[in-house]
Design a protein around this motif. Structure first.
Motif, PDB file in Angstrom:
ATOM      1  N   ALA A  49       4.540  10.706 -13.369  1.00 33.46           N
ATOM      2  CA  ALA A  49       3.312  10.047 -12.671  1.00 33.46           C
ATOM      3  C   ALA A  49       2.057  10.372 -13.815  1.00 33.46           C
ATOM      4  O   ALA A  49       1.160   9.340 -13.843  1.00 33.46           O
ATOM      5  CB  ALA A  49       2.997  10.628 -11.324  1.00 33.46           C
ATOM      6  N   THR A  50       2.191  11.241 -14.553  1.00 36.02           N
ATOM      7  CA  THR A  50       0.826  11.534 -15.343  1.00 36.02           C
ATOM      8  C   THR A  50       0.980  11.554 -16.895  1.00 36.02           C
ATOM      9  O   THR A  50       0.270  11.726 -17.641  1.00 36.02           O
ATOM     10  CB  THR A  50       0.233  12.882 -15.019  1.00 36.02           C
ATOM     11  OG1 THR A  50       1.214  13.905 -15.269  1.00 36.02           O
ATOM     12  CG2 THR A  50      -0.312  12.851 -13.475  1.00 36.02           C
ATOM     13  N   GLY A 336       6.756   5.932  -5.696  1.00 33.89           N
ATOM     14  CA  GLY A 336       6.069   6.869  -6.658  1.00 33.89           C
ATOM     15  C   GLY A 336       6.078   6.494  -8.035  1.00 33.89           C
ATOM     16  O   GLY A 336       6.052   5.173  -8.210  1.00 33.89           O
ATOM     17  N   ALA A 337       6.444   7.204  -8.930  1.00 32.63           N
ATOM     18  CA  ALA A 337       6.317   6.963 -10.215  1.00 32.63           C
ATOM     19  C   ALA A 337       7.743   6.916 -10.827  1.00 32.63           C
ATOM     20  O   ALA A 337       8.576   7.460 -10.522  1.00 32.63           O
ATOM     21  CB  ALA A 337       5.371   8.146 -11.137  1.00 32.63           C
ATOM     22  N   ALA A 365      -0.231  -4.058  -4.608  1.00 35.90           N
ATOM     23  CA  ALA A 365      -0.594  -2.537  -4.137  1.00 35.90           C
ATOM     24  C   ALA A 365      -0.962  -2.203  -5.685  1.00 35.90           C
ATOM     25  O   ALA A 365      -0.047  -2.137  -6.470  1.00 35.90           O
ATOM     26  CB  ALA A 365       0.675  -1.781  -3.643  1.00 35.90           C
ATOM     27  N   ALA A 366      -2.149  -1.361  -5.645  1.00 36.35           N
ATOM     28  CA  ALA A 366      -2.668  -0.860  -6.933  1.00 36.35           C
ATOM     29  C   ALA A 366      -2.066   0.496  -7.277  1.00 36.35           C
ATOM     30  O   ALA A 366      -2.401   1.515  -6.562  1.00 36.35           O
ATOM     31  CB  ALA A 366      -4.131  -0.962  -7.161  1.00 36.35           C
ATOM     32  N   PRO A 367      -1.318   0.542  -8.530  1.00 37.55           N
ATOM     33  CA  PRO A 367      -0.886   2.115  -8.931  1.00 37.55           C
ATOM     34  C   PRO A 367      -2.245   2.899  -9.258  1.00 37.55           C
ATOM     35  O   PRO A 367      -3.233   2.190  -9.737  1.00 37.55           O
ATOM     36  CB  PRO A 367       0.272   2.092  -9.974  1.00 37.55           C
ATOM     37  CG  PRO A 367      -0.352   0.709 -10.299  1.00 37.55           C
ATOM     38  CD  PRO A 367      -0.812  -0.412  -9.455  1.00 37.55           C
ATOM     39  N   PRO A 368      -2.026   4.283  -9.079  1.00 35.51           N
ATOM     40  CA  PRO A 368      -3.518   4.921  -9.506  1.00 35.51           C
ATOM     41  C   PRO A 368      -3.711   4.707 -11.013  1.00 35.51           C
ATOM     42  O   PRO A 368      -4.898   4.759 -11.290  1.00 35.51           O
ATOM     43  CB  PRO A 368      -2.708   6.512  -9.324  1.00 35.51           C
ATOM     44  CG  PRO A 368      -1.315   6.156  -9.253  1.00 35.51           C
ATOM     45  CD  PRO A 368      -1.064   5.010  -8.861  1.00 35.51           C
ATOM     46  N   HIS A 369      -2.919   4.539 -11.812  1.00 34.23           N
ATOM     47  CA  HIS A 369      -3.234   3.997 -13.246  1.00 34.23           C
ATOM     48  C   HIS A 369      -1.965   3.227 -13.983  1.00 34.23           C
ATOM     49  O   HIS A 369      -0.981   3.557 -13.316  1.00 34.23           O
ATOM     50  CB  HIS A 369      -3.631   5.433 -13.897  1.00 34.23           C
ATOM     51  CG  HIS A 369      -2.601   6.406 -13.882  1.00 34.23           C
ATOM     52  ND1 HIS A 369      -1.257   6.453 -14.782  1.00 34.23           N
ATOM     53  CD2 HIS A 369      -2.241   7.453 -13.198  1.00 34.23           C
ATOM     54  CE1 HIS A 369      -0.540   7.497 -14.443  1.00 34.23           C
ATOM     55  NE2 HIS A 369      -1.386   8.096 -13.482  1.00 34.23           N
ATOM     56  N   PRO A 375       4.836  -1.526  -9.300  1.00 31.36           N
ATOM     57  CA  PRO A 375       4.949  -1.636  -7.739  1.00 31.36           C
ATOM     58  C   PRO A 375       6.177  -2.498  -7.585  1.00 31.36           C
ATOM     59  O   PRO A 375       6.533  -3.135  -8.423  1.00 31.36           O
ATOM     60  CB  PRO A 375       3.484  -2.445  -7.705  1.00 31.36           C
ATOM     61  CG  PRO A 375       2.666  -2.177  -8.812  1.00 31.36           C
ATOM     62  CD  PRO A 375       3.588  -2.189  -9.913  1.00 31.36           C
ATOM     63  N   PRO A 376       6.590  -2.583  -6.332  1.00 32.34           N
ATOM     64  CA  PRO A 376       7.882  -3.093  -5.814  1.00 32.34           C
ATOM     65  C   PRO A 376       7.795  -4.419  -6.428  1.00 32.34           C
ATOM     66  O   PRO A 376       6.689  -5.163  -5.982  1.00 32.34           O
ATOM     67  CB  PRO A 376       7.864  -2.873  -4.506  1.00 32.34           C
ATOM     68  CG  PRO A 376       7.019  -1.837  -4.259  1.00 32.34           C
ATOM     69  CD  PRO A 376       5.925  -1.700  -5.204  1.00 32.34           C
TER      70      PRO A 376
END
Lengths: 481, 326
Positions: A49-50, A336-337, A365-369, A375-376
């Motif tokens: 994710a990061t 999730g990521a 749907a906006a992912p955090p970054h 997104p699906p």
């Protein structure tokens, strides 16, 4: 300008603390009951994710493989098979209870290393992993009655190479029956997800499991190949992609070794016009996007009856839009990521799909970054001949195809080299049964998808591999039958 | 869409297929039996998975205030009288005297003979007066008796009428009879709003709840309501999902907004927040107002007030900090 009225209901971030995972700076292989060695290539476990490193891991090399296999051989002869099923069951129960006790820690750890939403690791991975041990603890002293003849003998040392999705559950599905049968194991977790497997080693230690019964060797594909080819390994178990699975089978051919493989799939949901629409939508969405589509039984194809296709796809879009894409540690996250490498692979697949004539729609749907998230995504106007309809997608991408008659649905569903999982959606029981009988897949769910139970065998046909996990059938891989 | 002249005048503003369904009993029966099914397992899974949404901190405080403003504070007991109604009316106006910013509840819900007391006690407060009627809770009486009750409630000043459907007739497949009864009550209760209680606990399954929801909407219900609170099970999350789905599809097909009221069995803030999540995700954000969603409850209000205080003060106080409902 007036201040905007606060929304009557909103979801504030509900973050699980990463500290719960009790991450250490450094992890080593688990061999012969100790965390030692690891003279191979060191590597970092990375949060998808990061893209930040979670921990340093000492990779295994040939000498670690040798040590692990000989420890497992010795444990098999002296400390595991001789104690008998009743005693072995006690250890399995103990491991199950420890998995339950440390569930929160492991759920957060699994979420950190895989990118799977923590709510899913908490509600799905961990309870199911513990359930595997509880189930196979029950089999340990009843092997005579499992349907493999009287006193079936265990396989000896088992080498297991595991994939990076649902790491703890997939490990439990394979380690639990092996231990119940009296076999000992050397596990090579995926390079991306070694941490949960190494903490599992710690749980074995905590459970007082005799040294050498379970060994965990973190490392890259080279370590896995060495392990499965090792002359001391009587039985090889490979779970992963079909492509790698084929290579493993070629490499092991002629070595007098048994191989069980659990390979990829391109699962399908067949939605008939009379299906309960909202529940079918839910099933298709869960089927395609559970764990970001990173399960081999994911329903990456949808076959919907032409007469309802337009309305169904509209509902599908609306529901998909409501999925929350974000930080896997947020308990409100649905998707999730993936990690940037996977996103790149899938973007390529999507580009190819669009070039071949499919229409792409990605949830807003906006992912955090940017980077580790996709997104699906729905692909409509997909035809049977396009590469997306034939590939093993392994990501949050759903291809939508239509059919006119039940025969056409079955023919299209079966027209793939894989044969793992299918869902049939109809309010008419006879139609669901008619369809299920004709589908060439290991699993067919009726008006459901992704339902798992440790008592129910799970596995595939064709290029999805020959392995079975769960139930009495899951014992077969570890018995000399 | 209707070629031959209908035997009933088609309902104003309804698209052709829905207007056609209201033409006669046969058409209504065809329509209701032709509705797509509901799969119980999938529905309950969705309800359970949405119930896991976390609403915390400021968001929780806002959710609590939203929920308080949606409460139909209810007393439906044999021992009810003017003094009990006055006590509840005071609480409805100002639920928590320590916190003047607590919103007032949506309405006070009483038996028809106490409506005049409620109206007097709530004059000028903005809190509505709702009355159950039509031989509540069983609905077992003649249409004449039922309509007389509705007239009593409306003449006494009720803003909202909560009627029960004839479940016996519904389960016997006499959809036309149920429909006619709702239409007659609808006509008798104007201009008051009409809430139609389906008593889902007696309907024997989600498919019937779904059909009953459509039947009530076709007959002109402003709200569809799960339960009387006198039958167990009363409101459940999956059943409320079905009702929310019905009003959303109704809006999508007709453009008309209709509301939902779960009643009975909702006692805690946690429950209420789960219902609000269902409203948001199944129907949509437009339904998150007292005009479109209500809680039929009595004990719930106190728990909301206690949780509200907990959110503000950071600690839980105790049940005696808020007024008992007596």
């Amino acid at each position: 300008m007036t201040e905007p009225k606060p929304r009557p209901l909103a979801y504030a971030p509900a973050l699980e603390s990463a500290a719960l995972a009790r991450l250490r700076e450094h992890y080593r292989p688990f061999v012969d009951g100790e965390f030692t060695g690891g003279t191979g290539e060191p590597f970092s476990s990375v949060n998808p994710a990061t893209a930040e490193p979670l921990a340093e891991v000492s990779g295994s090399d040939a000498s670690d493989v040798d040590r692990a296999v000989s420890a497992a051989e010795e444990a098999f002869r002296q400390r595991w098979t001789p104690i008998g099923g009743t005693e072995r069951a006690k250890y399995l129960f103990r491991i199950a209870r420890l998995l339950q006790e440390r569930a929160r820690e492991l759920a957060v750890l699994a979420s950190l290393e895989t990118g799977e939403p923590v709510r899913k690791t908490t509600e799905f991975d961990l309870p199911n992993a513990a359930a595997q041990f509880l189930h196979y603890a029950g089999w340990a002293d009843k092997l005579d009655y499992a349907g493999f003849g009287p006193s079936p003998a265990p396989q000896g040392v088992v080498g297991q190479v595991l994939p990076s999705n649902l790491p703890l559950l997939l490990l439990a599905q394979r380690v639990a029956p092996a231990l119940a049968c009296g076999a000992t194991v050397v596990v090579k977790p995926a390079e991306r997800t070694p941490l949960t497997a190494l903490v599992f080693g710690e749980i074995c230690e905590q459970a007082g499991l005799p040294a050498g019964v379970v060994n965990v060797l973190p490392g890259g594909p080279g370590v896995g190949a060495k392990l499965l080819a090792h002359p001391g390994v009587r039985k090889a178990v490979f779970a992963g992609s079909t492509e790698t699975g084929k290579r493993v089978r070629r490499d092991l051919a002629g070595r007098g070794k048994r191989l069980t493989s659990d390979l990829g799939g391109s699962g399908v949901n067949i939605v008939f016009a009379d299906a309960a629409p909202e529940e079918a939508v839910r099933g298709v969405v869960e089927g395609a996007f559970f764990n970001q589509g990173r399960v081999r039984c994911a329903g990456s194809r949808l076959l919907v009856e032409e007469s309802v296709a337009e309305e169904f796809v509209a509902r599908l879009r609306a529901r998909t839009e409501s999925l929350r894409v974000g930080d896997p540690l947020d308990r409100n996250t649905d998707v999730g990521a993936l990690g940037s490498a996977e996103v790149a692979r899938l973007s390529e697949l999507l580009e190819r799909g669009v070039a071949e004539g499919a229409t792409r729609w990605t949830s807003p749907a906006a992912p955090p970054h940017d980077g580790g998230f996709l997104p699906p995504t729905l692909l409509t106007d997909v035809q049977q001949s396009m590469s997306v309809a034939r590939a093993e997608v392994f990501g949050p991408v759903l291809s939508v195809l239509t059919f006119r008659t039940p025969e056409e649905a079955v023919t299209k569903a079966n027209n793939t080299p894989h044969g793992l999982a299918a869902g049939v959606w109809s309010e008419k029981g006879s139609r669901a049964l008619w369809t299920a009988r004709r589908l060439r897949t290991g699993v067919v769910w009726a008006n459901a998808f992704h339902r798992f139970d440790p008592t129910a065998p799970f596995g595939g046909r064709g290029e999805s591999g020959d392995g079975r996990v769960g139930g009495a059938a899951g014992l077969e891989a570890y018995l000399d039958v | 869409m209707v070629d031959s002249p209908p035997s009933n005048p088609p309902k104003a503003g309804l698209p052709g297929d829905l207007a056609e369904a209201t033409r006669d009993e046969a058409a209504l029966t065809r329509f209701l039996r032709g509705l797509p099914g509901i799969d119980a397992v999938g529905l309950e899974q969705r309800a359970a998975s949405l119930a896991g949404r976390a609403v915390k901190g400021d968001a929780k405080l806002r959710a609590i205030d939203t929920a308080i403003g949606m409460v139909d504070l209810t007393t439906l007991e044999g021992a009810d009288n003017a003094s009990k109604v006055r006590a509840l009316a005071a609480k409805a106006r100002r639920p928590d005297s320590r916190f003047p910013d607590v919103p007032r509840v949506a309405a006070l819900c009483v038996y028809p003979d106490l409506v005049s007391d409620a109206v007097a006690a709530l004059r000028g407060s903005g809190v509505g007066v709702a009355s159950v009627a039509t031989a509540f809770p069983s609905g077992r009486s003649t249409i004449r008796a039922k309509l007389a009750e509705v007239e009593l409630a409306v003449e006494s000043g009720a803003d909202e009428v909560d009627m029960v459907i004839d479940r016996g007739a519904f389960l016997a497949g006499e959809y036309g009879r149920v429909f006619d009864e709702i239409e007659q009550v609808r006509a008798a209760c104007a201009p008051a709003h009409l809430k139609v209680i389906l008593e889902t606990g007696e309907l024997g399954g989600y498919d019937n709840v779904w059909r009953a929801s459509w039947l009530a909407l076709l007959a002109g219900a402003d709200f569809i309501k799960t339960s009387t609170g006198k039958v167990s099970p009363a409101a459940t999350l999956p059943v409320t999902h079905v009702l929310l789905r019905a009003v959303r599809e109704w809006r999508d097909r007709t453009g008309q907004p209709r509301g939902v009221k779960p009643a009975g069995g909702i006692r805690t803030t946690k429950d209420a927040v789960r219902y609000l999540v269902a409203v948001l995700e199944v129907a949509g954000p437009e339904w998150l107002t007292p005009e479109s969603f209500r809680f039929g409850a009595s004990g719930l209000l106190n728990d909301l007030l206690m949780q509200r205080e907990t959110q503000l003060d950071g600690h839980y106080s105790g049940p005696d900090q808020v007024a008992v409902d007596l």
